[in-house]
Enzyme design. Structure first.
Site, short mmCIF file in Angstrom:
data_model
loop_
_atom_site.label_atom_id
_atom_site.label_comp_id
_atom_site.label_asym_id
_atom_site.label_seq_id
_atom_site.Cartn_x
_atom_site.Cartn_y
_atom_site.Cartn_z
CB VAL A 127 -0.97 0.01 1.21
CG1 VAL A 127 -1.83 -1.25 1.20
CG2 VAL A 127 -0.23 0.11 2.54
CG HIS A 177 12.69 -2.90 -1.35
ND1 HIS A 177 13.87 -2.17 -1.37
CD2 HIS A 177 11.79 -2.16 -2.04
CE1 HIS A 177 13.66 -1.06 -2.06
NE2 HIS A 177 12.42 -1.03 -2.47
CG ASN A 227 15.82 2.36 -2.47
OD1 ASN A 227 16.25 2.19 -3.62
ND2 ASN A 227 14.56 2.12 -2.15
N1 LIG Z 1 6.96 2.66 -7.15
C1 LIG Z 1 8.17 2.18 -6.92
O1 LIG Z 1 9.11 2.35 -7.71
C2 LIG Z 1 8.43 1.36 -5.68
C3 LIG Z 1 9.52 0.50 -5.65
C4 LIG Z 1 9.72 -0.31 -4.52
C5 LIG Z 1 8.86 -0.21 -3.46
N2 LIG Z 1 7.80 0.67 -3.50
C6 LIG Z 1 6.90 0.70 -2.36
O2 LIG Z 1 5.73 -0.06 -2.66
C7 LIG Z 1 4.60 0.49 -1.97
C8 LIG Z 1 3.52 0.80 -2.98
O3 LIG Z 1 4.00 1.73 -3.91
P1 LIG Z 1 3.29 1.94 -5.33
O4 LIG Z 1 4.22 2.77 -6.13
O5 LIG Z 1 2.78 0.65 -5.84
O6 LIG Z 1 2.03 2.85 -4.87
P2 LIG Z 1 0.64 3.04 -5.60
O7 LIG Z 1 0.11 4.36 -5.16
O8 LIG Z 1 0.75 2.78 -7.07
O9 LIG Z 1 -0.27 1.87 -5.02
C9 LIG Z 1 -0.71 1.81 -3.69
C10 LIG Z 1 -2.01 1.03 -3.69
O10 LIG Z 1 -2.39 0.75 -2.34
C11 LIG Z 1 -3.80 0.76 -2.30
N3 LIG Z 1 -4.26 0.92 -0.92
C12 LIG Z 1 -4.26 2.05 -0.16
N4 LIG Z 1 -4.81 1.80 1.04
C13 LIG Z 1 -5.16 0.48 1.05
C14 LIG Z 1 -5.76 -0.37 2.00
N5 LIG Z 1 -6.16 0.10 3.19
N6 LIG Z 1 -5.97 -1.67 1.68
C15 LIG Z 1 -5.60 -2.14 0.48
N7 LIG Z 1 -5.03 -1.37 -0.48
C16 LIG Z 1 -4.80 -0.07 -0.20
C17 LIG Z 1 -4.18 1.92 -3.19
O11 LIG Z 1 -5.55 1.85 -3.61
C18 LIG Z 1 -3.17 1.78 -4.33
O12 LIG Z 1 -3.70 1.01 -5.40
C19 LIG Z 1 5.13 1.69 -1.18
O13 LIG Z 1 5.43 1.28 0.11
C20 LIG Z 1 6.37 2.07 -1.96
O14 LIG Z 1 7.32 2.77 -1.18
C21 LIG Z 1 7.56 1.43 -4.59
#
Ligand SMILES: NC(=O)c1ccc[n+]([C@@H]2O[C@H](COP(=O)([O-])OP(=O)(O)OC[C@H]3O[C@@H](n4cnc5c(N)ncnc54)[C@H](O)[C@@H]3O)[C@@H](O)[C@H]2O)c1
Length: 447
Positions: A127, A177, A227
């Site tokens: 999330v 991760h 990171n």
């Molecule tokens: N984007 C990247 O490059 C990347 C890389 C590695 C790790 N991350 C990590 O991964 C995680 C997600 O990042 P992202 O880029 O996919 O974000 P994103 O905004 O694309 O997706 C987050 C999702 O979580 C959902 N969500 C929110 N509250 C929720 C709940 N209560 N129950 C279920 N679902 C819920 C949202 O609807 C959304 O679809 C973060 O912790 C981020 O730091 C991101």
């Protein structure tokens, strides 16, 4: 590629090194190879955004059934459609058969409530990057998950122990991760919390291998190994732009070095929101933390990367080619003026060395703290998480070829005198240089 044979002996040695460190990175020294762990027959993913969708696909690609839980039915519907659409692109390109796509799509099903998560042997949370939200989710997972299930977070930087503390089973909690896009990028950084059990670590490593990932285990700290070690590279590229370099020049230097994509184009592709949020969080925690005023200004003006059609570059509709943008150049010039900086010519060699040496110095701190068990783990992560050119063997292997700790320390001392605190040499770097050791010799316990 692993096992690849090339004519140039220098490149061949680097490739051999890469293969060796990738194998070793999954080994946590205190977790015996025969540690029993739960077999994953059913997985669940919480959050179906960019990362959650990619993780669900990577699980389905390994033949593992996945329950997807989202915030509401609309978001769930969107996530499942996103997964089908991404597979459809592979079918259109000819890299996946329609029948395979159908099988994989069928493996990912929606979960209408938390009770549906009770079957899962592993639950991976993806999330938004908010500690409060993640703690709420883990308290719920604790209530819903079966005994023995692994509870993993895909956080990029947040404290795994604080997340584990929201449950009554911190031994089952771990960081898993993945890197974006999670169904493509090879690295899985497994972040062990203080309480993560050996079985949880062994189970997460085994799952990563089953998903055909290069698995690297590390300890818990802000940004973890990958990171955190890349942070100074990112900071330095921004500071170089403040001083007078351009994103285009820096991208060119890194392309010539062997990266497939420059770091500014990569930042636009990934989107700037998570890094912006992390900088603000670090500033709140530490008043001395150095913000990146040009990058911050870009985000505040809505230039959040490819998804907004502009970031460091601009993008034509439906096209990922980074185009020069006079508006971005104007913003850079304005921020330089507000900082009282007169831009200067920065040489390509300075760009390369400042960005990479800054990260080499931080990697020494990470190893000294025991967050990395071996120097090679840094190389494995840079090769598979950040596209570091394989023919150069990895960050620390490359630094060893450039004269090793003594040469790096001499340069860093000059920059420390000229540029101040961010160039304080890491104590481990000093010890390695003084003892005539190489970066390959770096390990916890030397300082
Ligand atoms: N984007 C990247 O490059 C990347 C890389 C590695 C790790 N991350 C990590 O991964 C995680 C997600 O990042 P992202 O880029 O996919 O974000 P994103 O905004 O694309 O997706 C987050 C999702 O979580 C959902 N969500 C929110 N509250 C929720 C709940 N209560 N129950 C279920 N679902 C819920 C949202 O609807 C959304 O679809 C973060 O912790 C981020 O730091 C991101």
């Amino acid at each position: 590629m692993a096992g690849q044979t090339v004519k140039d002996p220098i490149v061949q040695a680097a490739l051999d090194h890469a293969t060796k460190v990738e194998r070793e990175a999954a080994i946590a020294p205190d977790v015996p190879a025969d540690t029993p762990f739960p077999e994953v027959k059913q997985a669940a993913v919480i959050g179906g955004g960019v990362m959650g969708s990619g993780i669900a696909m990577a699980l389905a690609d390994a033949g593992i059934p996945v329950r997807m839980r989202e915030a509401d039915t609309d978001a769930l519907d969107k996530a499942l459609k996103r997964i089908a659409a991404t597979y459809a692109v592979s079918v259109k390109r000819g890299s996946l058969a329609q029948a395979e796509m159908d099988q994989r799509v069928a493996l990912v099903t929606g979960a209408a409530d938390d009770a549906a998560l009770g079957e899962a042997d592993v639950i991976i949370e993806a999330v938004f990057e908010s500690l409060d939200l993640k703690r709420q989710i883990f308290a719920r997972l604790d209530a819903a998950a079966k005994p023995g299930a692994i509870l993993a977070s895909n956080t990029s930087a947040l404290d795994i122990d604080a997340i584990a503390g929201a449950t009554k089973r911190p031994e089952a909690v771990i960081g898993a991760h993945f890197f974006s896009p999670a169904n493509v990028m090879k690295l899985l950084e497994v972040v062990r919390g203080k309480a993560s059990s050996k079985s949880t670590i062994a189970g997460t490593v085994a799952l990563g291998r089953r998903m055909n990932k290069v698995v690297a285990v590390c300890g818990n700290c802000d940004g973890f190994l990958a990171n955190r070690s890349r942070g100074p590279f990112i900071a330095e590229m921004n500071i170089l732009v403040e001083e007078g370099a351009t994103p285009r020049q820096i991208d060119k230097v890194m392309l010539e070095f062997g990266y497939r994509m420059g770091p500014f184009a990569t930042a636009d592709l990934a989107g700037h929101d998570n890094s912006y949020a992390n900088r603000k969080r670090r500033k709140r925690a530490d008043r001395a933390y150095r913000m990146l005023p040009i990058a911050d200004r870009m985000v505040e003006l809505g230039r959040r990367g490819q998804k907004t059609g502009k970031g460091w570059y601009r993008y034509a509709e439906g096209d990922r080619t980074p185009l020069d943008d006079p508006e971005a150049e104007r913003i850079i010039a304005e921020v330089r003026t507000s900082l009282g900086i007169a831009p200067r010519q920065v040489s390509d060699d300075e760009v390369l060395r400042r960005m990479l040496y800054a990260s080499v110095n931080e990697a020494c701190r990470i190893i000294a703290e025991g967050v990395a068990a071996r120097a090679g783990d840094v190389d494995a992560m840079w090769l598979n998480g950040f596209g570091f050119p394989r023919g150069r063997g990895g960050l620390l292997y490359w630094a060893d070829q450039r004269g090793g700790p003594a040469a790096v320390l001499e340069q860093i001392r000059q920059w420390h005198a000229a540029m101040g605190a961010r160039w304080v040499p890491a104590p481990l770097l000093v010890v390695l240089a003084e003892k005539g050791l190489s970066f390959a010799d770096a390990k916890p316990g030397l300082v």
